[in-house]
Design a protein around this motif. Structure first.
Motif, PDB file in Angstrom:
ATOM      1  N   GLU A 131       4.602 -32.523 -70.715  1.00 35.12           N
ATOM      2  CA  GLU A 131       4.981 -33.923 -70.475  1.00 35.12           C
ATOM      3  C   GLU A 131       6.478 -34.066 -70.247  1.00 35.12           C
ATOM      4  O   GLU A 131       7.291 -33.490 -70.966  1.00 35.12           O
ATOM      5  CB  GLU A 131       4.559 -34.791 -71.654  1.00 35.12           C
ATOM      6  N   LYS A 132       6.819 -34.857 -69.240  1.00 37.35           N
ATOM      7  CA  LYS A 132       8.207 -35.167 -68.888  1.00 37.35           C
ATOM      8  C   LYS A 132       8.370 -36.687 -68.875  1.00 37.35           C
ATOM      9  O   LYS A 132       7.565 -37.382 -68.259  1.00 37.35           O
ATOM     10  CB  LYS A 132       8.559 -34.578 -67.522  1.00 37.35           C
ATOM     11  N   THR A 133       9.401 -37.188 -69.535  1.00 35.19           N
ATOM     12  CA  THR A 133       9.606 -38.628 -69.659  1.00 35.19           C
ATOM     13  C   THR A 133      10.907 -39.030 -68.974  1.00 35.19           C
ATOM     14  O   THR A 133      11.942 -38.373 -69.144  1.00 35.19           O
ATOM     15  CB  THR A 133       9.640 -39.054 -71.136  1.00 35.19           C
ATOM     16  N   ALA A 147       1.671 -51.829 -63.501  1.00 34.20           N
ATOM     17  CA  ALA A 147       1.774 -50.820 -64.561  1.00 34.20           C
ATOM     18  C   ALA A 147       0.433 -50.135 -64.778  1.00 34.20           C
ATOM     19  O   ALA A 147       0.367 -48.906 -64.956  1.00 34.20           O
ATOM     20  CB  ALA A 147       2.265 -51.471 -65.852  1.00 34.20           C
ATOM     21  N   ARG A 148      -0.647 -50.908 -64.742  1.00 34.02           N
ATOM     22  CA  ARG A 148      -1.978 -50.328 -64.923  1.00 34.02           C
ATOM     23  C   ARG A 148      -2.323 -49.369 -63.790  1.00 34.02           C
ATOM     24  O   ARG A 148      -2.987 -48.342 -64.016  1.00 34.02           O
ATOM     25  CB  ARG A 148      -3.030 -51.435 -65.031  1.00 34.02           C
ATOM     26  N   ARG A 149      -1.891 -49.685 -62.568  1.00 27.47           N
ATOM     27  CA  ARG A 149      -2.134 -48.773 -61.447  1.00 27.47           C
ATOM     28  C   ARG A 149      -1.438 -47.431 -61.677  1.00 27.47           C
ATOM     29  O   ARG A 149      -2.017 -46.361 -61.418  1.00 27.47           O
ATOM     30  CB  ARG A 149      -1.637 -49.395 -60.139  1.00 27.47           C
ATOM     31  N   ALA A 164      -0.455 -41.729 -65.940  1.00 27.64           N
ATOM     32  CA  ALA A 164       0.884 -41.723 -66.517  1.00 27.64           C
ATOM     33  C   ALA A 164       0.932 -42.662 -67.719  1.00 27.64           C
ATOM     34  O   ALA A 164       0.028 -43.470 -67.926  1.00 27.64           O
ATOM     35  CB  ALA A 164       1.908 -42.167 -65.472  1.00 27.64           C
ATOM     36  N   LYS A 165       1.962 -42.521 -68.513  1.00 33.69           N
ATOM     37  CA  LYS A 165       2.234 -43.474 -69.580  1.00 33.69           C
ATOM     38  C   LYS A 165       3.403 -44.350 -69.122  1.00 33.69           C
ATOM     39  O   LYS A 165       4.432 -43.828 -68.680  1.00 33.69           O
ATOM     40  CB  LYS A 165       2.613 -42.757 -70.875  1.00 33.69           C
ATOM     41  N   VAL A 166       3.239 -45.647 -69.220  1.00 32.93           N
ATOM     42  CA  VAL A 166       4.253 -46.582 -68.718  1.00 32.93           C
ATOM     43  C   VAL A 166       4.602 -47.580 -69.806  1.00 32.93           C
ATOM     44  O   VAL A 166       3.708 -48.147 -70.455  1.00 32.93           O
ATOM     45  CB  VAL A 166       3.746 -47.324 -67.462  1.00 32.93           C
ATOM     46  N   ARG A 167       5.915 -47.788 -69.996  1.00 36.07           N
ATOM     47  CA  ARG A 167       6.368 -48.782 -70.969  1.00 36.07           C
ATOM     48  C   ARG A 167       7.498 -49.595 -70.350  1.00 36.07           C
ATOM     49  O   ARG A 167       8.525 -49.035 -69.947  1.00 36.07           O
ATOM     50  CB  ARG A 167       6.856 -48.090 -72.245  1.00 36.07           C
TER      51      ARG A 167
END
Length: 237
Positions: A131-133, A147-149, A164-167
């Motif tokens: 994982e890369k953030t 964001a959901r897409r 992906a994880k999106v915040r």
């Protein structure tokens, strides 16, 4: 110069010296094709040392650096266009160091450099999904459906992305700040993902890779990973 095998194995970041002794006793270590014995010494410059059938990096010692790459540097050992390259920031090391993966010219942040080609290959291989953030400043404001897409996977010209994880962190005038984590490493992937939902990236920084983060490092600064951190990276892959 000859050194005890357990010290060479520990210096390579594979495990502790005590555990390395257990590996030797269990027959997991070989020198020049034969099983090693406890207390044996070897010279990694001339002897072939293997653990579980895999060779130690030449020289016996793994060097792995965590660099805060500044924007404007090419992730390469050399550049035919004469632009500054990341290895210029770690000149004190005589060993040949290779970047692990790539950050494009205008992207800053966490970049590993190492002399261990096998470790670099394992960290960048898609099947290991390290994982890369990233911290992205985008034009406009990311809507919930956008964001959901991104989170469910989005179709790019080279195929669909993995989830992906999106915040969403905050809005600042006409821009938004987003934290996004991915487990792939395609060319300019984060930028292309945001462009696909109508929000070009105006600034991008990688802030974490697996369990590693930038800490207090300023652009251009680096630190050497500990043997324990190198061992944890190898365990991930």
């Amino acid at each position: 110069m000859k050194e005890r095998l357990q010290k060479l194995i520990a210096n390579a970041g594979l495990t502790s010296r005590r555990q390395a002794e257990s590996w030797i006793e269990a027959g997991r270590v070989r020198v020049n094709g034969r099983p090693a014995t406890l207390g044996e010494s070897a010279d990694p410059a001339v002897d072939r040392i293997e653990v579980d059938g895999r060779p130690l990096p030449r020289g016996g010692e793994v060097i792995c650096l965590l660099l805060h790459k500044p924007s404007g540097y090419v992730t390469s050992a050399r550049d035919p266009q004469g632009r500054p390259v990341v290895v210029e920031l770690v000149k004190e090391f005589r060993e040949r160091l290779y970047p692990v993966g790539r950050l494009d010219l205008t992207t800053s942040g966490l970049l590993l450099l190492t002399n261990d080609g096998e470790l670099a290959q394992r960290l960048t291989h898609p099947r290991h999904e390290v994982e890369k953030t990233y911290l992205a400043r985008i034009r406009g404001h990311l809507a919930a459906d956008q964001a959901r897409r991104l989170e469910s996977g989005i179709l790019l010209e080279d195929g669909p992305t993995a989830p992906a994880k999106v915040r969403v962190l905050r809005s600042q005038g006409s821009h938004g700040w987003i934290e996004i984590s991915i487990r792939e490493g395609r060319n300019r992937q984060v930028r292309r993902m945001f462009e696909a939902v109508g929000h070009p990236v105006s600034r991008l920084q990688r802030i974490r890779l697996a369990f590693l983060d930038l800490g207090e490092l300023k652009p251009g600064q680096y630190r050497r990973l500990t043997a324990d951190e190198i061992r944890r990276l190898k365990e991930l892959t």
